[in-house]
Design a protein around this motif. Structure first.
Motif, PDB file in Angstrom:
ATOM      1  N   ASP A  38      30.464  20.505  20.810  1.00 49.71           N
ATOM      2  CA  ASP A  38      31.366  19.684  21.606  1.00 49.71           C
ATOM      3  C   ASP A  38      32.279  18.849  20.715  1.00 49.71           C
ATOM      4  OD1 ASP A  38      28.626  17.444  22.508  1.00 49.71           O
ATOM      5  OD2 ASP A  38      29.828  17.539  20.688  1.00 49.71           O
ATOM      6  N   SER A  39      33.048  17.997  21.350  1.00 46.14           N
ATOM      7  CA  SER A  39      34.047  17.208  20.616  1.00 46.14           C
ATOM      8  C   SER A  39      33.403  16.228  19.632  1.00 46.14           C
ATOM      9  CB  SER A  39      34.944  16.447  21.586  1.00 46.14           C
ATOM     10  OG  SER A  39      34.150  15.646  22.436  1.00 46.14           O
ATOM     11  N   LYS A  40      32.122  15.912  19.852  1.00 51.78           N
ATOM     12  CA  LYS A  40      31.416  15.019  18.925  1.00 51.78           C
ATOM     13  C   LYS A  40      30.670  15.805  17.852  1.00 51.78           C
ATOM     14  CE  LYS A  40      30.952  11.155  22.096  1.00 51.78           C
ATOM     15  NZ  LYS A  40      30.074  10.167  22.714  1.00 51.78           N
ATOM     16  N   LYS A  41      30.978  17.086  17.765  1.00 56.11           N
ATOM     17  CA  LYS A  41      30.423  17.972  16.730  1.00 56.11           C
ATOM     18  C   LYS A  41      28.946  18.305  16.928  1.00 56.11           C
ATOM     19  CE  LYS A  41      34.388  17.830  14.685  1.00 56.11           C
ATOM     20  NZ  LYS A  41      35.335  18.940  14.921  1.00 56.11           N
ATOM     21  N   GLY A 102      14.101  31.703  11.437  1.00 55.36           N
ATOM     22  CA  GLY A 102      14.655  31.929  10.111  1.00 55.36           C
ATOM     23  C   GLY A 102      16.007  31.243   9.973  1.00 55.36           C
ATOM     24  N   GLU A 103      16.680  31.531   8.864  1.00 51.78           N
ATOM     25  CA  GLU A 103      17.978  30.905   8.618  1.00 51.78           C
ATOM     26  C   GLU A 103      19.034  31.554   9.501  1.00 51.78           C
ATOM     27  OE1 GLU A 103      15.371  30.688   5.105  1.00 51.78           O
ATOM     28  OE2 GLU A 103      16.257  32.434   6.092  1.00 51.78           O
ATOM     29  N   LEU A 104      19.797  30.715  10.183  1.00 52.33           N
ATOM     30  CA  LEU A 104      20.901  31.214  10.994  1.00 52.33           C
ATOM     31  C   LEU A 104      22.167  31.299  10.155  1.00 52.33           C
ATOM     32  CD1 LEU A 104      18.914  30.519  13.309  1.00 52.33           C
ATOM     33  CD2 LEU A 104      20.888  29.651  14.586  1.00 52.33           C
ATOM     34  N   PHE A 105      22.912  32.384  10.351  1.00 50.55           N
ATOM     35  CA  PHE A 105      24.208  32.551   9.707  1.00 50.55           C
ATOM     36  C   PHE A 105      25.262  32.544  10.815  1.00 50.55           C
ATOM     37  CE2 PHE A 105      23.055  33.327   5.340  1.00 50.55           C
ATOM     38  CZ  PHE A 105      21.706  33.606   5.450  1.00 50.55           C
ATOM     39  N   PHE A 106      26.247  31.675  10.661  1.00 54.81           N
ATOM     40  CA  PHE A 106      27.215  31.432  11.720  1.00 54.81           C
ATOM     41  C   PHE A 106      28.553  32.122  11.465  1.00 54.81           C
ATOM     42  CE2 PHE A 106      25.379  28.135  14.436  1.00 54.81           C
ATOM     43  CZ  PHE A 106      24.288  27.729  13.693  1.00 54.81           C
ATOM     44  N   GLY A 107      29.214  32.439  12.564  1.00 55.02           N
ATOM     45  CA  GLY A 107      30.597  32.876  12.491  1.00 55.02           C
ATOM     46  C   GLY A 107      31.521  31.678  12.318  1.00 55.02           C
ATOM     47  N   GLU A 108      32.826  31.940  12.320  1.00 57.88           N
ATOM     48  CA  GLU A 108      33.816  30.893  12.090  1.00 57.88           C
ATOM     49  C   GLU A 108      34.098  30.065  13.337  1.00 57.88           C
ATOM     50  OE1 GLU A 108      34.273  30.738   8.539  1.00 57.88           O
ATOM     51  OE2 GLU A 108      36.429  31.079   8.761  1.00 57.88           O
ATOM     52  N   GLY A 109      33.632  30.530  14.477  1.00 53.68           N
ATOM     53  CA  GLY A 109      33.838  29.781  15.707  1.00 53.68           C
ATOM     54  C   GLY A 109      35.038  30.262  16.499  1.00 53.68           C
ATOM     55  N   SER A 110      34.959  30.061  17.809  1.00 56.93           N
ATOM     56  CA  SER A 110      36.072  30.354  18.716  1.00 56.93           C
ATOM     57  C   SER A 110      36.381  29.073  19.483  1.00 56.93           C
ATOM     58  CB  SER A 110      35.690  31.472  19.692  1.00 56.93           C
ATOM     59  OG  SER A 110      35.436  32.675  19.010  1.00 56.93           O
ATOM     60  N   ARG A 111      37.572  28.540  19.243  1.00 57.55           N
ATOM     61  CA  ARG A 111      37.933  27.261  19.886  1.00 57.55           C
ATOM     62  C   ARG A 111      38.568  27.556  21.238  1.00 57.55           C
ATOM     63  NH1 ARG A 111      38.641  22.002  18.561  1.00 57.55           N
ATOM     64  NH2 ARG A 111      38.130  22.423  16.381  1.00 57.55           N
ATOM     65  N   LEU A 112      37.909  27.128  22.291  1.00 51.53           N
ATOM     66  CA  LEU A 112      38.386  27.342  23.658  1.00 51.53           C
ATOM     67  C   LEU A 112      38.985  26.050  24.190  1.00 51.53           C
ATOM     68  CD1 LEU A 112      38.551  28.914  26.376  1.00 51.53           C
ATOM     69  CD2 LEU A 112      36.229  28.119  26.837  1.00 51.53           C
ATOM     70  N   THR A 113      40.231  26.136  24.656  1.00 49.62           N
ATOM     71  CA  THR A 113      40.899  24.997  25.277  1.00 49.62           C
ATOM     72  C   THR A 113      41.262  25.372  26.702  1.00 49.62           C
ATOM     73  OG1 THR A 113      41.833  24.313  23.149  1.00 49.62           O
ATOM     74  CG2 THR A 113      42.829  23.373  25.140  1.00 49.62           C
ATOM     75  N   VAL A 114      40.748  24.620  27.658  1.00 51.81           N
ATOM     76  CA  VAL A 114      41.033  24.869  29.072  1.00 51.81           C
ATOM     77  C   VAL A 114      41.988  23.791  29.565  1.00 51.81           C
ATOM     78  CG1 VAL A 114      40.043  25.202  31.356  1.00 51.81           C
ATOM     79  CG2 VAL A 114      38.737  25.873  29.339  1.00 51.81           C
ATOM     80  N   LEU A 115      43.139  24.218  30.078  1.00 50.28           N
ATOM     81  CA  LEU A 115      44.184  23.273  30.528  1.00 50.28           C
ATOM     82  C   LEU A 115      44.156  23.081  32.041  1.00 50.28           C
ATOM     83  CD1 LEU A 115      47.054  24.686  28.299  1.00 50.28           C
ATOM     84  CD2 LEU A 115      45.586  22.722  27.807  1.00 50.28           C
TER      85      LEU A 115
END
Lengths: 115, 110
Positions: A38-41, A102-115
């Motif tokens: 979320d916006s608070k990380k 185990g250790e999680l490996f993350f992607g770069e993320g997908s930023r979704l903005t709903v207007l």
């Protein structure tokens, strides 16, 4: 070679629309996840699949539907988008060990903005 | 319910000024405690896993330690490139997920 890749990186859409995010991992892991930041990380788990089987389904509105066609892919479809769905969605993968994820490996993320 | 609390929320250091980040946790049957680094606009990057009290792991200027109630991430002589948000996460016994803290935002200045 990207280990965990997700597309698209950015989505901007209107309320009420439907959108999908795709994720692929080439690490040979047996478990994949969707996390929401979320916006608070704050990172919160949404879903987890182990060898294509849903094993974690947190308290997420049923407008969110994950699908895992095979253990290297995990998609997320969101229906009837709401303003509160705006966030960064991360895909991750891991190989279970010692009775845990185990250790999680993350992607770069997908930023979704709903207007 | 599993809880992870990180402090401080934000930390500003001068280059070379060593410090520690804290991660306090409450979890039933700890399977592992994980440290991640997250740069702006990127996904979390795995740093360390600690499994039992007394365990320590090191990588370059970072050293992670674990007790039965908390973990510390010690940063020795930090450089500006160490600036990032550092996230702590725990894996509870019998679970298949990581529960994250809210992170410590570290800024290292020249």
């Amino acid at each position: 070679d990207t280990a965990v890749s997700q597309t698209p990186k950015y989505l901007v859409t209107q309320m009420g629309n439907d959108k999908s995010i795709k994720c692929e991992q080439n690490l040979g892991h047996d478990t994949m996840y969707w996390y929401k930041q979320d916006s608070k990380k704050f990172l919160k788990i949404m879903f987890s699949y182990n060898n294509k089987e849903l094993i974690i389904n947190e308290t997420v509105p049923n407008r969110f539907s994950p699908k895992s066609p095979d253990k290297a892919h995990l998609n997320l479809h969101i229906n009837s988008l709401e303003l509160g769905d705006s966030a960064v969605y991360f895909c991750a993968s891991s190989q279970r060990k010692r009775g845990g994820p185990g250790e999680l490996f993350f992607g770069e993320g997908s930023r979704l903005t709903v207007l | 319910e599993d809880q992870v609390t990180q402090s401080p929320e934000a930390l500003r250091l001068q280059e070379g000024e060593s410090s520690s980040l804290n991660c306090s946790y409450t979890v039933s049957g700890l399977r592992g405690l994980f440290w991640y680094r997250q740069d702006p606009g990127k996904g979390p990057e795995f740093l360390f896993t600690l499994y039992s009290a007394g365990e320590e792991k090191e990588k370059e200027r970072l050293k992670a330690t674990l007790t039965k109630k908390e973990s510390f991430l010690h940063i020795t002589a930090p450089k500006p490139e160490d600036s990032a948000t550092y996230l702590c996460a725990v894996s509870p016994g019998g679970g298949n997920k990581l529960t994250f803290g809210t992170g410590t935002q570290l800024k290292v200045e020249l």
